[in-house]
Write a protein that holds these residues in place. Structure first.
Motif, PDB file in Angstrom:
ATOM      1  N   PRO A 181      30.065  43.288  64.179  1.00 56.18           N
ATOM      2  CA  PRO A 181      28.920  42.268  63.633  1.00 56.18           C
ATOM      3  C   PRO A 181      27.655  43.169  62.937  1.00 56.18           C
ATOM      4  CG  PRO A 181      28.577  42.611  65.943  1.00 56.18           C
ATOM      5  CD  PRO A 181      30.128  42.904  65.450  1.00 56.18           C
ATOM      6  N   LEU A 182      27.705  44.417  63.325  1.00 59.56           N
ATOM      7  CA  LEU A 182      26.674  45.200  62.449  1.00 59.56           C
ATOM      8  C   LEU A 182      27.274  45.697  61.219  1.00 59.56           C
ATOM      9  CD1 LEU A 182      25.789  47.582  65.696  1.00 59.56           C
ATOM     10  CD2 LEU A 182      24.478  45.766  64.405  1.00 59.56           C
ATOM     11  N   GLY A 183      28.691  46.028  60.999  1.00 59.26           N
ATOM     12  CA  GLY A 183      29.067  46.233  59.723  1.00 59.26           C
ATOM     13  C   GLY A 183      29.135  44.915  58.653  1.00 59.26           C
ATOM     14  N   LEU A 184      29.514  43.866  59.318  1.00 56.99           N
ATOM     15  CA  LEU A 184      29.299  42.469  58.361  1.00 56.99           C
ATOM     16  C   LEU A 184      27.755  42.381  58.021  1.00 56.99           C
ATOM     17  CD1 LEU A 184      31.851  40.295  60.438  1.00 56.99           C
ATOM     18  CD2 LEU A 184      32.292  41.860  58.210  1.00 56.99           C
ATOM     19  N   LEU A 185      27.056  42.609  58.745  1.00 54.77           N
ATOM     20  CA  LEU A 185      25.311  42.444  58.672  1.00 54.77           C
ATOM     21  C   LEU A 185      25.230  43.342  57.529  1.00 54.77           C
ATOM     22  CD1 LEU A 185      22.640  41.253  59.062  1.00 54.77           C
ATOM     23  CD2 LEU A 185      22.304  43.107  60.865  1.00 54.77           C
ATOM     24  N   VAL A 186      25.775  44.644  57.353  1.00 53.27           N
ATOM     25  CA  VAL A 186      25.588  45.513  56.243  1.00 53.27           C
ATOM     26  C   VAL A 186      25.767  45.109  55.027  1.00 53.27           C
ATOM     27  CG1 VAL A 186      26.268  47.923  55.413  1.00 53.27           C
ATOM     28  CG2 VAL A 186      25.456  47.611  57.769  1.00 53.27           C
ATOM     29  N   VAL A 187      27.290  44.464  54.824  1.00 58.48           N
ATOM     30  CA  VAL A 187      27.476  43.669  53.943  1.00 58.48           C
ATOM     31  C   VAL A 187      26.883  42.621  53.131  1.00 58.48           C
ATOM     32  CG1 VAL A 187      29.698  42.324  52.805  1.00 58.48           C
ATOM     33  CG2 VAL A 187      30.188  44.233  54.456  1.00 58.48           C
ATOM     34  N   ALA A 188      26.411  41.944  54.210  1.00 58.17           N
ATOM     35  CA  ALA A 188      25.453  40.592  53.863  1.00 58.17           C
ATOM     36  C   ALA A 188      24.111  41.091  53.189  1.00 58.17           C
ATOM     37  CB  ALA A 188      25.457  39.858  55.001  1.00 58.17           C
ATOM     38  N   MET A 189      23.382  42.239  53.928  1.00 57.71           N
ATOM     39  CA  MET A 189      22.302  42.783  53.440  1.00 57.71           C
ATOM     40  C   MET A 189      22.253  43.338  52.020  1.00 57.71           C
ATOM     41  SD  MET A 189      20.280  43.733  57.141  1.00 57.71           S
ATOM     42  CE  MET A 189      19.031  44.475  56.303  1.00 57.71           C
ATOM     43  N   ALA A 190      23.351  44.260  51.996  1.00 58.59           N
ATOM     44  CA  ALA A 190      23.480  44.867  51.085  1.00 58.59           C
ATOM     45  C   ALA A 190      23.667  44.190  49.557  1.00 58.59           C
ATOM     46  CB  ALA A 190      24.752  45.909  50.874  1.00 58.59           C
ATOM     47  N   GLY A 191      24.412  43.165  49.761  1.00 53.57           N
ATOM     48  CA  GLY A 191      24.611  42.080  48.518  1.00 53.57           C
ATOM     49  C   GLY A 191      23.487  41.632  48.073  1.00 53.57           C
ATOM     50  N   SER A 192      22.209  41.499  48.788  1.00 55.15           N
ATOM     51  CA  SER A 192      21.031  40.725  48.519  1.00 55.15           C
ATOM     52  C   SER A 192      19.823  41.889  48.429  1.00 55.15           C
ATOM     53  CB  SER A 192      20.589  39.767  49.420  1.00 55.15           C
ATOM     54  OG  SER A 192      20.489  40.026  50.773  1.00 55.15           O
ATOM     55  N   THR A 193      19.756  42.967  49.004  1.00 56.04           N
ATOM     56  CA  THR A 193      18.737  44.049  49.151  1.00 56.04           C
ATOM     57  C   THR A 193      19.002  45.262  48.322  1.00 56.04           C
ATOM     58  OG1 THR A 193      19.515  44.977  50.940  1.00 56.04           O
ATOM     59  CG2 THR A 193      18.317  43.083  51.206  1.00 56.04           C
ATOM     60  N   VAL A 194      20.160  45.543  47.932  1.00 55.56           N
ATOM     61  CA  VAL A 194      20.463  46.871  47.358  1.00 55.56           C
ATOM     62  C   VAL A 194      20.663  46.638  45.976  1.00 55.56           C
ATOM     63  CG1 VAL A 194      21.956  49.035  47.180  1.00 55.56           C
ATOM     64  CG2 VAL A 194      21.417  47.802  49.365  1.00 55.56           C
ATOM     65  N   PRO A 195      20.152  47.470  44.861  1.00 55.02           N
ATOM     66  CA  PRO A 195      20.265  47.415  43.578  1.00 55.02           C
ATOM     67  C   PRO A 195      21.746  47.994  43.246  1.00 55.02           C
ATOM     68  CG  PRO A 195      18.856  49.089  43.686  1.00 55.02           C
ATOM     69  CD  PRO A 195      18.854  48.296  45.017  1.00 55.02           C
ATOM     70  N   GLU A 196      22.309  47.498  42.284  1.00 53.14           N
ATOM     71  CA  GLU A 196      23.550  48.051  41.796  1.00 53.14           C
ATOM     72  C   GLU A 196      23.388  49.035  40.766  1.00 53.14           C
ATOM     73  OE1 GLU A 196      26.441  49.449  42.178  1.00 53.14           O
ATOM     74  OE2 GLU A 196      27.622  47.470  42.287  1.00 53.14           O
ATOM     75  N   SER A 197      24.097  50.285  40.697  1.00 55.69           N
ATOM     76  CA  SER A 197      24.000  51.388  39.924  1.00 55.69           C
ATOM     77  C   SER A 197      25.253  52.022  39.650  1.00 55.69           C
ATOM     78  CB  SER A 197      22.899  52.289  40.257  1.00 55.69           C
ATOM     79  OG  SER A 197      23.126  52.774  41.438  1.00 55.69           O
ATOM     80  N   ALA A 198      25.716  52.635  38.690  1.00 55.30           N
ATOM     81  CA  ALA A 198      26.863  53.181  38.442  1.00 55.30           C
ATOM     82  C   ALA A 198      26.560  54.369  37.173  1.00 55.30           C
ATOM     83  CB  ALA A 198      27.860  52.522  37.919  1.00 55.30           C
ATOM     84  N   ASN A 199      27.600  55.206  37.231  1.00 55.43           N
ATOM     85  CA  ASN A 199      27.362  56.197  35.887  1.00 55.43           C
ATOM     86  C   ASN A 199      27.790  55.325  34.766  1.00 55.43           C
ATOM     87  OD1 ASN A 199      27.854  58.309  34.227  1.00 55.43           O
ATOM     88  ND2 ASN A 199      29.491  59.166  35.303  1.00 55.43           N
ATOM     89  N   PRO A 200      26.942  55.289  33.712  1.00 51.45           N
ATOM     90  CA  PRO A 200      27.221  54.687  32.593  1.00 51.45           C
ATOM     91  C   PRO A 200      28.328  55.443  31.647  1.00 51.45           C
ATOM     92  CG  PRO A 200      25.146  55.606  32.321  1.00 51.45           C
ATOM     93  CD  PRO A 200      25.486  55.938  33.728  1.00 51.45           C
ATOM     94  N   GLN A 201      28.651  56.575  31.872  1.00 48.96           N
ATOM     95  CA  GLN A 201      29.805  57.296  31.107  1.00 48.96           C
ATOM     96  C   GLN A 201      31.146  56.925  31.411  1.00 48.96           C
ATOM     97  OE1 GLN A 201      28.515  61.400  31.152  1.00 48.96           O
ATOM     98  NE2 GLN A 201      26.881  61.095  29.869  1.00 48.96           N
ATOM     99  N   ARG A 202      31.132  56.357  32.897  1.00 46.45           N
ATOM    100  CA  ARG A 202      32.428  55.992  33.262  1.00 46.45           C
ATOM    101  C   ARG A 202      33.593  56.988  33.506  1.00 46.45           C
ATOM    102  NH1 ARG A 202      34.431  50.952  35.049  1.00 46.45           N
ATOM    103  NH2 ARG A 202      32.556  49.582  35.780  1.00 46.45           N
ATOM    104  N   ARG A 203      33.252  58.266  34.077  1.00 46.58           N
ATOM    105  CA  ARG A 203      34.010  59.248  34.115  1.00 46.58           C
ATOM    106  C   ARG A 203      35.581  58.798  34.581  1.00 46.58           C
ATOM    107  NH1 ARG A 203      32.534  62.816  38.346  1.00 46.58           N
ATOM    108  NH2 ARG A 203      30.963  61.194  38.921  1.00 46.58           N
TER     109      ARG A 203
END
Length: 462
Positions: A181-203
Protein backbone atom coordinates in the motif's frame (compact mmCIF):
# COMPACT_ATOMS: atom_id res chain seq x y z
CA UNK A 1 12.16 24.62 -24.03
CA UNK A 2 14.37 23.60 -21.10
CA UNK A 3 13.37 21.79 -17.92
CA UNK A 4 12.98 24.89 -15.80
CA UNK A 5 10.65 26.65 -18.22
CA UNK A 6 8.56 23.51 -18.65
CA UNK A 7 7.99 22.98 -14.94
CA UNK A 8 7.69 26.55 -13.61
CA UNK A 9 3.86 26.83 -14.02
CA UNK A 10 3.44 23.60 -12.07
CA UNK A 11 5.83 24.78 -9.36
CA UNK A 12 3.68 27.89 -8.86
CA UNK A 13 0.51 25.81 -8.28
CA UNK A 14 1.76 22.86 -6.27
CA UNK A 15 3.18 22.71 -2.78
CA UNK A 16 6.83 21.77 -2.80
CA UNK A 17 6.43 20.30 0.65
CA UNK A 18 3.95 17.73 -0.67
CA UNK A 19 6.29 17.01 -3.57
CA UNK A 20 9.14 16.40 -1.11
CA UNK A 21 6.88 14.21 1.02
CA UNK A 22 6.20 12.03 -2.02
CA UNK A 23 9.90 11.70 -2.82
CA UNK A 24 10.74 10.96 0.82
CA UNK A 25 8.10 8.23 0.96
CA UNK A 26 9.60 6.64 -2.17
CA UNK A 27 13.13 6.54 -0.79
CA UNK A 28 11.92 5.37 2.64
CA UNK A 29 10.08 2.30 1.36
CA UNK A 30 13.06 1.40 -0.85
CA UNK A 31 15.41 1.42 2.15
CA UNK A 32 13.05 0.10 4.81
CA UNK A 33 12.44 -2.99 2.71
CA UNK A 34 16.11 -3.96 3.01
CA UNK A 35 16.29 -3.48 6.78
CA UNK A 36 13.08 -5.44 7.38
CA UNK A 37 14.28 -8.34 5.21
CA UNK A 38 17.60 -8.51 7.09
CA UNK A 39 15.70 -8.94 10.34
CA UNK A 40 13.39 -11.60 8.90
CA UNK A 41 16.10 -13.71 7.23
CA UNK A 42 16.28 -16.32 10.00
CA UNK A 43 12.49 -16.84 10.14
CA UNK A 44 12.33 -17.10 6.35
CA UNK A 45 15.13 -19.66 6.41
CA UNK A 46 13.28 -21.77 8.97
CA UNK A 47 10.08 -21.64 6.90
CA UNK A 48 11.68 -22.79 3.65
CA UNK A 49 14.46 -24.89 5.15
CA UNK A 50 16.87 -22.60 3.30
CA UNK A 51 20.61 -22.71 3.83
CA UNK A 52 22.94 -19.79 4.40
CA UNK A 53 23.62 -19.40 0.67
CA UNK A 54 19.94 -19.04 -0.16
CA UNK A 55 19.39 -16.61 2.71
CA UNK A 56 22.31 -14.53 1.52
CA UNK A 57 20.80 -14.30 -1.95
CA UNK A 58 17.36 -13.41 -0.56
CA UNK A 59 19.05 -10.33 0.89
CA UNK A 60 21.66 -9.67 -1.80
CA UNK A 61 19.66 -10.32 -4.98
CA UNK A 62 18.12 -6.89 -4.38
CA UNK A 63 21.57 -5.24 -4.22
CA UNK A 64 22.83 -7.09 -7.29
CA UNK A 65 19.95 -6.11 -9.59
CA UNK A 66 19.74 -2.63 -8.07
CA UNK A 67 23.41 -1.95 -8.82
CA UNK A 68 23.25 -3.41 -12.32
CA UNK A 69 20.13 -1.39 -13.23
CA UNK A 70 21.04 2.02 -11.80
CA UNK A 71 22.59 3.53 -14.93
CA UNK A 72 19.65 2.40 -17.02
CA UNK A 73 17.22 3.80 -14.46
CA UNK A 74 18.92 7.19 -14.44
CA UNK A 75 19.05 7.38 -18.24
CA UNK A 76 15.39 6.38 -18.58
CA UNK A 77 14.42 9.11 -16.10
CA UNK A 78 16.28 11.74 -18.12
CA UNK A 79 14.91 10.50 -21.43
CA UNK A 80 11.28 9.59 -20.73
CA UNK A 81 10.44 11.75 -17.72
CA UNK A 82 11.48 11.58 -14.07
CA UNK A 83 7.94 11.46 -12.68
CA UNK A 84 6.94 8.73 -15.14
CA UNK A 85 9.94 6.57 -14.21
CA UNK A 86 9.43 7.21 -10.49
CA UNK A 87 5.85 5.98 -10.79
CA UNK A 88 6.90 2.98 -12.91
CA UNK A 89 9.52 2.07 -10.31
CA UNK A 90 6.94 2.30 -7.50
CA UNK A 91 4.54 0.03 -9.43
CA UNK A 92 7.29 -2.56 -10.03
CA UNK A 93 8.40 -2.31 -6.41
CA UNK A 94 4.84 -2.88 -5.15
CA UNK A 95 4.17 -5.79 -7.50
CA UNK A 96 7.50 -7.41 -6.59
CA UNK A 97 6.74 -7.02 -2.88
CA UNK A 98 3.41 -8.76 -3.44
CA UNK A 99 5.23 -11.57 -5.24
CA UNK A 100 7.65 -11.89 -2.31
CA UNK A 101 4.75 -12.08 0.15
CA UNK A 102 3.13 -14.89 -1.86
CA UNK A 103 6.37 -16.76 -2.67
CA UNK A 104 5.89 -20.54 -2.44
CA UNK A 105 9.64 -21.22 -2.37
CA UNK A 106 12.95 -19.60 -1.56
CA UNK A 107 13.81 -19.48 -5.27
CA UNK A 108 10.66 -17.47 -6.08
CA UNK A 109 11.43 -15.17 -3.15
CA UNK A 110 14.92 -14.55 -4.53
CA UNK A 111 13.39 -13.69 -7.91
CA UNK A 112 10.90 -11.35 -6.26
CA UNK A 113 13.69 -9.60 -4.38
CA UNK A 114 15.62 -9.18 -7.65
CA UNK A 115 12.55 -7.58 -9.25
CA UNK A 116 12.26 -5.30 -6.22
CA UNK A 117 15.83 -4.17 -6.89
CA UNK A 118 14.85 -3.22 -10.44
CA UNK A 119 12.01 -1.09 -9.07
CA UNK A 120 14.37 0.60 -6.62
CA UNK A 121 16.83 1.34 -9.42
CA UNK A 122 14.08 3.31 -11.16
CA UNK A 123 12.72 5.08 -8.07
CA UNK A 124 15.86 6.31 -6.30
CA UNK A 125 17.70 8.07 -9.19
CA UNK A 126 14.42 9.56 -10.41
CA UNK A 127 13.55 10.96 -6.97
CA UNK A 128 17.00 12.49 -6.55
CA UNK A 129 16.90 13.97 -10.07
CA UNK A 130 13.48 15.50 -9.37
CA UNK A 131 14.95 17.34 -6.39
CA UNK A 132 17.70 18.69 -8.66
CA UNK A 133 15.09 20.00 -11.11
CA UNK A 134 12.35 21.29 -8.78
CA UNK A 135 14.64 23.00 -6.27
CA UNK A 136 16.84 25.02 -8.61
CA UNK A 137 18.28 27.30 -5.90
CA UNK A 138 21.32 25.64 -4.26
CA UNK A 139 20.35 26.65 -0.70
CA UNK A 140 16.79 25.31 -1.06
CA UNK A 141 18.05 22.17 -2.79
CA UNK A 142 20.52 21.49 0.02
CA UNK A 143 17.72 21.66 2.61
CA UNK A 144 15.48 19.39 0.54
CA UNK A 145 18.31 16.90 0.08
CA UNK A 146 19.01 16.92 3.81
CA UNK A 147 15.42 15.91 4.51
CA UNK A 148 15.48 13.38 1.65
CA UNK A 149 18.71 11.83 2.98
CA UNK A 150 17.28 11.63 6.51
CA UNK A 151 14.77 9.09 5.22
CA UNK A 152 17.55 6.49 5.12
CA UNK A 153 17.99 6.98 8.86
CA UNK A 154 14.24 6.79 9.37
CA UNK A 155 14.23 3.47 7.49
CA UNK A 156 17.22 2.24 9.50
CA UNK A 157 15.44 3.01 12.76
CA UNK A 158 11.92 2.01 11.69
CA UNK A 159 12.77 -1.15 9.73
CA UNK A 160 13.95 -3.40 12.58
CA UNK A 161 11.22 -2.08 14.91
CA UNK A 162 8.48 -2.64 12.34
CA UNK A 163 9.81 -6.08 11.52
CA UNK A 164 9.99 -6.93 15.21
CA UNK A 165 6.30 -6.09 15.55
CA UNK A 166 5.04 -7.71 12.36
CA UNK A 167 6.90 -11.04 12.29
CA UNK A 168 5.75 -12.44 15.68
CA UNK A 169 2.12 -11.41 15.13
CA UNK A 170 1.52 -11.72 11.39
CA UNK A 171 4.40 -13.84 10.11
CA UNK A 172 7.29 -13.06 7.77
CA UNK A 173 5.05 -12.51 4.72
CA UNK A 174 3.65 -9.38 6.37
CA UNK A 175 7.01 -7.58 6.06
CA UNK A 176 6.53 -7.59 2.29
CA UNK A 177 2.77 -6.96 2.31
CA UNK A 178 3.19 -3.77 4.35
CA UNK A 179 5.21 -2.25 1.49
CA UNK A 180 2.46 -2.71 -1.12
CA UNK A 181 0.00 0.00 0.00
CA UNK A 182 2.90 2.41 0.60
CA UNK A 183 4.20 1.84 -2.92
CA UNK A 184 0.77 2.42 -4.41
CA UNK A 185 0.47 5.60 -2.33
CA UNK A 186 3.70 6.84 -3.94
CA UNK A 187 2.16 6.23 -7.38
CA UNK A 188 -1.02 8.14 -6.48
CA UNK A 189 0.83 11.05 -4.86
CA UNK A 190 3.43 11.36 -7.62
CA UNK A 191 0.74 11.65 -10.26
CA UNK A 192 -0.70 14.77 -8.61
CA UNK A 193 2.19 16.37 -6.71
CA UNK A 194 5.38 15.85 -8.75
CA UNK A 195 6.10 17.94 -11.87
CA UNK A 196 7.19 16.09 -14.99
CA UNK A 197 10.59 16.89 -16.45
CA UNK A 198 12.86 15.27 -19.01
CA UNK A 199 15.93 16.00 -21.08
CA UNK A 200 14.58 18.05 -24.00
CA UNK A 201 17.39 16.79 -26.25
CA UNK A 202 16.13 13.20 -25.91
CA UNK A 203 19.45 11.39 -25.96
CA UNK A 204 19.42 8.13 -27.87
CA UNK A 205 19.27 4.91 -25.89
CA UNK A 206 22.85 3.61 -25.93
CA UNK A 207 22.22 -0.13 -25.63
CA UNK A 208 25.90 -1.29 -25.80
CA UNK A 209 26.95 1.18 -23.11
CA UNK A 210 23.97 0.26 -20.93
CA UNK A 211 24.76 -3.45 -21.26
CA UNK A 212 28.44 -2.97 -20.48
CA UNK A 213 27.62 -0.76 -17.50
CA UNK A 214 25.14 -3.29 -16.15
CA UNK A 215 27.65 -6.14 -16.60
CA UNK A 216 30.41 -4.18 -14.90
CA UNK A 217 28.31 -3.15 -11.90
CA UNK A 218 26.54 -6.48 -11.59
CA UNK A 219 29.79 -8.46 -11.80
CA UNK A 220 31.52 -6.23 -9.25
CA UNK A 221 28.58 -6.60 -6.88
CA UNK A 222 28.50 -10.38 -7.40
CA UNK A 223 32.23 -10.59 -6.68
CA UNK A 224 31.75 -8.70 -3.40
CA UNK A 225 28.77 -10.83 -2.39
CA UNK A 226 30.18 -14.25 -3.28
CA UNK A 227 33.87 -13.68 -2.57
CA UNK A 228 34.06 -15.67 0.66
CA UNK A 229 31.96 -18.68 -0.36
CA UNK A 230 33.06 -19.02 -4.00
CA UNK A 231 36.57 -17.64 -4.69
CA UNK A 232 36.60 -19.02 -8.24
CA UNK A 233 33.32 -17.33 -9.11
CA UNK A 234 34.61 -14.12 -7.55
CA UNK A 235 37.69 -14.10 -9.77
CA UNK A 236 35.59 -14.81 -12.86
CA UNK A 237 33.20 -11.97 -11.91
CA UNK A 238 36.11 -9.57 -11.43
CA UNK A 239 37.43 -10.48 -14.88
CA UNK A 240 33.99 -9.83 -16.40
CA UNK A 241 33.79 -6.51 -14.53
CA UNK A 242 37.23 -5.44 -15.81
CA UNK A 243 36.46 -6.42 -19.42
CA UNK A 244 33.04 -4.75 -19.31
CA UNK A 245 34.53 -1.55 -17.89
CA UNK A 246 37.24 -1.48 -20.55
CA UNK A 247 34.69 -1.99 -23.31
CA UNK A 248 32.40 0.65 -21.79
CA UNK A 249 35.25 3.21 -21.82
CA UNK A 250 36.04 2.39 -25.46
CA UNK A 251 32.38 2.79 -26.47
CA UNK A 252 31.93 6.03 -24.54
CA UNK A 253 35.03 7.68 -25.99
CA UNK A 254 33.46 7.53 -29.44
CA UNK A 255 30.17 9.11 -28.29
CA UNK A 256 31.48 12.44 -27.00
CA UNK A 257 28.77 14.60 -25.40
CA UNK A 258 26.11 12.02 -26.33
CA UNK A 259 27.78 9.34 -24.20
CA UNK A 260 26.04 7.76 -21.23
CA UNK A 261 29.04 8.78 -19.10
CA UNK A 262 29.64 12.08 -20.83
CA UNK A 263 32.78 14.21 -20.36
CA UNK A 264 30.49 16.84 -18.82
CA UNK A 265 29.70 14.51 -15.92
CA UNK A 266 33.04 12.78 -15.45
CA UNK A 267 34.95 16.04 -15.87
CA UNK A 268 33.10 17.78 -13.00
CA UNK A 269 35.48 17.92 -10.03
CA UNK A 270 32.79 18.22 -7.38
CA UNK A 271 30.93 15.29 -8.88
CA UNK A 272 34.04 13.09 -8.75
CA UNK A 273 34.73 14.21 -5.19
CA UNK A 274 31.19 13.30 -4.17
CA UNK A 275 31.57 9.85 -5.76
CA UNK A 276 34.81 9.16 -3.87
CA UNK A 277 33.52 10.39 -0.50
CA UNK A 278 30.21 8.53 -0.89
CA UNK A 279 32.01 5.27 -1.64
CA UNK A 280 34.21 5.65 1.44
CA UNK A 281 31.24 6.68 3.59
CA UNK A 282 29.11 3.64 2.77
CA UNK A 283 32.09 1.25 2.76
CA UNK A 284 32.71 1.90 6.43
CA UNK A 285 29.13 2.67 7.47
CA UNK A 286 27.36 -0.35 6.00
CA UNK A 287 30.30 -2.60 6.84
CA UNK A 288 30.04 -1.52 10.47
CA UNK A 289 26.26 -2.11 10.59
CA UNK A 290 26.93 -5.67 9.37
CA UNK A 291 29.94 -6.53 11.57
CA UNK A 292 28.99 -4.93 14.89
CA UNK A 293 25.66 -6.78 15.44
CA UNK A 294 27.38 -9.97 14.29
CA UNK A 295 30.08 -9.48 16.92
CA UNK A 296 27.51 -8.70 19.61
CA UNK A 297 25.38 -11.76 18.84
CA UNK A 298 28.32 -14.13 18.31
CA UNK A 299 29.79 -13.17 21.68
CA UNK A 300 26.43 -13.54 23.41
CA UNK A 301 26.48 -9.89 24.43
CA UNK A 302 23.16 -9.02 22.76
CA UNK A 303 20.47 -10.96 20.94
CA UNK A 304 18.98 -9.72 17.64
CA UNK A 305 16.39 -7.44 19.24
CA UNK A 306 18.88 -5.94 21.70
CA UNK A 307 21.39 -5.41 18.86
CA UNK A 308 18.79 -3.45 16.90
CA UNK A 309 18.07 -1.33 19.97
CA UNK A 310 21.78 -0.74 20.60
CA UNK A 311 22.19 0.65 17.06
CA UNK A 312 19.51 3.29 17.66
CA UNK A 313 21.90 6.09 18.74
CA UNK A 314 23.29 6.19 15.20
CA UNK A 315 19.88 6.19 13.54
CA UNK A 316 18.32 8.74 15.86
CA UNK A 317 21.20 11.22 15.62
CA UNK A 318 21.20 10.80 11.84
CA UNK A 319 17.47 11.54 11.64
CA UNK A 320 17.85 14.64 13.82
CA UNK A 321 20.90 16.05 12.04
CA UNK A 322 20.14 15.33 8.36
CA UNK A 323 17.39 17.97 7.96
CA UNK A 324 19.87 20.56 9.28
CA UNK A 325 22.67 19.62 6.91
CA UNK A 326 21.44 22.03 4.23
CA UNK A 327 21.56 24.99 6.63
CA UNK A 328 24.99 23.95 7.87
CA UNK A 329 26.34 23.55 4.33
CA UNK A 330 25.05 27.06 3.52
CA UNK A 331 27.02 28.40 6.46
CA UNK A 332 30.21 26.35 6.22
CA UNK A 333 30.15 25.20 2.59
CA UNK A 334 29.54 21.82 0.96
CA UNK A 335 33.24 21.02 1.11
CA UNK A 336 33.53 21.34 4.88
CA UNK A 337 30.18 19.72 5.66
CA UNK A 338 30.61 16.69 3.40
CA UNK A 339 34.29 15.97 4.10
CA UNK A 340 33.91 16.82 7.78
CA UNK A 341 30.94 14.50 8.14
CA UNK A 342 32.77 11.52 6.61
CA UNK A 343 35.79 12.28 8.83
CA UNK A 344 33.53 12.20 11.90
CA UNK A 345 32.27 8.80 10.78
CA UNK A 346 35.84 7.51 10.64
CA UNK A 347 36.37 8.69 14.24
CA UNK A 348 33.11 6.99 15.27
CA UNK A 349 34.21 3.67 13.78
CA UNK A 350 37.46 3.78 15.78
CA UNK A 351 35.46 4.26 18.98
CA UNK A 352 33.17 1.38 18.04
CA UNK A 353 36.16 -0.87 17.39
CA UNK A 354 37.71 -0.03 20.76
CA UNK A 355 34.53 -0.26 22.84
CA UNK A 356 32.19 -2.61 21.00
CA UNK A 357 32.92 -5.71 23.09
CA UNK A 358 34.06 -4.06 26.31
CA UNK A 359 32.09 -4.79 29.51
CA UNK A 360 30.76 -1.24 29.32
CA UNK A 361 29.62 -0.43 25.79
CA UNK A 362 29.31 3.30 26.49
CA UNK A 363 32.29 4.10 24.23
CA UNK A 364 30.75 2.10 21.37
CA UNK A 365 27.37 3.80 21.85
CA UNK A 366 29.09 7.19 21.78
CA UNK A 367 30.92 6.08 18.64
CA UNK A 368 27.59 5.12 17.06
CA UNK A 369 26.20 8.58 17.88
CA UNK A 370 29.30 10.22 16.33
CA UNK A 371 28.87 8.01 13.26
CA UNK A 372 25.23 9.08 12.97
CA UNK A 373 26.27 12.72 13.33
CA UNK A 374 28.82 12.39 10.55
CA UNK A 375 26.40 10.53 8.30
CA UNK A 376 23.72 13.13 8.90
CA UNK A 377 26.11 15.94 8.04
CA UNK A 378 27.52 14.30 4.91
CA UNK A 379 24.72 12.41 3.14
CA UNK A 380 22.68 15.39 1.91
CA UNK A 381 25.64 17.63 0.94
CA UNK A 382 27.27 14.78 -1.00
CA UNK A 383 24.10 14.31 -3.03
CA UNK A 384 23.93 18.08 -3.54
CA UNK A 385 27.54 18.12 -4.77
CA UNK A 386 26.83 15.34 -7.24
CA UNK A 387 23.59 16.53 -8.84
CA UNK A 388 24.39 20.23 -8.50
CA UNK A 389 27.60 20.06 -10.52
CA UNK A 390 25.93 18.89 -13.75
CA UNK A 391 23.18 20.29 -15.95
CA UNK A 392 19.56 19.59 -15.11
CA UNK A 393 19.31 17.52 -18.31
CA UNK A 394 21.86 15.08 -16.86
CA UNK A 395 20.36 14.99 -13.37
CA UNK A 396 19.02 11.44 -13.67
CA UNK A 397 22.37 10.03 -14.83
CA UNK A 398 24.24 11.92 -12.09
CA UNK A 399 21.76 10.64 -9.50
CA UNK A 400 22.23 7.09 -10.77
CA UNK A 401 26.02 7.37 -10.57
CA UNK A 402 26.04 8.69 -7.00
CA UNK A 403 23.85 5.72 -6.08
CA UNK A 404 26.30 3.44 -7.89
CA UNK A 405 28.96 4.81 -5.54
CA UNK A 406 26.69 4.27 -2.54
CA UNK A 407 25.70 0.69 -3.30
CA UNK A 408 29.21 -0.29 -4.46
CA UNK A 409 30.80 1.05 -1.29
CA UNK A 410 28.13 -0.62 0.85
CA UNK A 411 28.34 -4.03 -0.82
CA UNK A 412 32.14 -4.15 -0.93
CA UNK A 413 32.36 -2.80 2.62
CA UNK A 414 30.10 -5.54 3.98
CA UNK A 415 32.09 -8.19 2.12
CA UNK A 416 35.59 -6.93 3.01
CA UNK A 417 34.99 -5.89 6.62
CA UNK A 418 33.10 -9.13 7.21
CA UNK A 419 36.02 -11.09 5.74
CA UNK A 420 38.54 -9.21 7.93
CA UNK A 421 36.43 -9.88 11.02
CA UNK A 422 36.27 -13.60 10.19
CA UNK A 423 39.96 -13.85 9.22
CA UNK A 424 40.98 -12.38 12.58
CA UNK A 425 38.95 -15.00 14.41
CA UNK A 426 36.07 -12.71 15.31
CA UNK A 427 35.73 -11.37 18.82
CA UNK A 428 37.24 -8.11 19.97
CA UNK A 429 40.34 -8.43 17.80
CA UNK A 430 38.31 -9.05 14.66
CA UNK A 431 35.99 -6.15 15.44
CA UNK A 432 38.91 -3.76 16.02
CA UNK A 433 40.60 -4.82 12.78
CA UNK A 434 37.42 -4.42 10.72
CA UNK A 435 36.57 -1.03 12.23
CA UNK A 436 40.14 0.23 11.71
CA UNK A 437 39.98 -0.73 8.03
CA UNK A 438 36.59 0.93 7.61
CA UNK A 439 37.81 4.06 9.37
CA UNK A 440 40.92 4.34 7.17
CA UNK A 441 38.87 4.03 3.98
CA UNK A 442 36.45 6.69 5.19
CA UNK A 443 39.25 9.07 6.16
CA UNK A 444 40.95 8.56 2.79
CA UNK A 445 37.68 9.29 0.96
CA UNK A 446 37.08 12.43 3.02
CA UNK A 447 40.64 13.67 2.43
CA UNK A 448 40.52 13.11 -1.33
CA UNK A 449 37.13 14.83 -1.56
CA UNK A 450 38.46 17.81 0.40
CA UNK A 451 41.45 18.19 -1.91
CA UNK A 452 39.33 17.83 -5.07
CA UNK A 453 36.54 20.22 -4.05
CA UNK A 454 36.79 23.95 -4.54
CA UNK A 455 36.33 26.14 -1.50
CA UNK A 456 33.36 27.84 -3.16
CA UNK A 457 31.26 25.84 -5.56
CA UNK A 458 30.99 27.31 -9.06
CA UNK A 459 27.64 28.56 -10.26
CA UNK A 460 25.28 25.74 -11.06
CA UNK A 461 24.56 25.03 -14.69
CA UNK A 462 20.89 25.24 -15.58
Amino acid sequence: MDDMLRRRPFAMRASRRVTLLTLCLAVTIAHIDTFIVNLGARVIGDHFGAGIDQLQWIVDSYNLVYAASLLTGGMLADRYGRRRILMAGAVIFSAASLLCAAAPSALVLIGGRALTGAGGALMIPASLAIIRVVWDRPDERARALGIWAACNGVAMALGPSLGGLLIPWLGWRSIFLVIVPLGLLVVAMAGSTVPESANPQRRAFDAPAQLCGALALGSLTYAAIGGQSAPGAMIAALVVAALSTTLLIAIERKKGSAALLSPEILGARQFRAAMIATTGMTFGGYGMVFVLPLAWQSSGRFDAAASAAALLPMSLVFVLVSPLSGTLSDKFGLRATASGGVTLMSVGLLMIGLGGLQPDVALAEFGLAITGLGLGLAAGPLSAMAVGDVTAARAGTAAALINVARISGATIGVAMLGALYAAAGGGGHGLRLAMLAGSLVQFAGASLAWMMTQRKAPGLRI
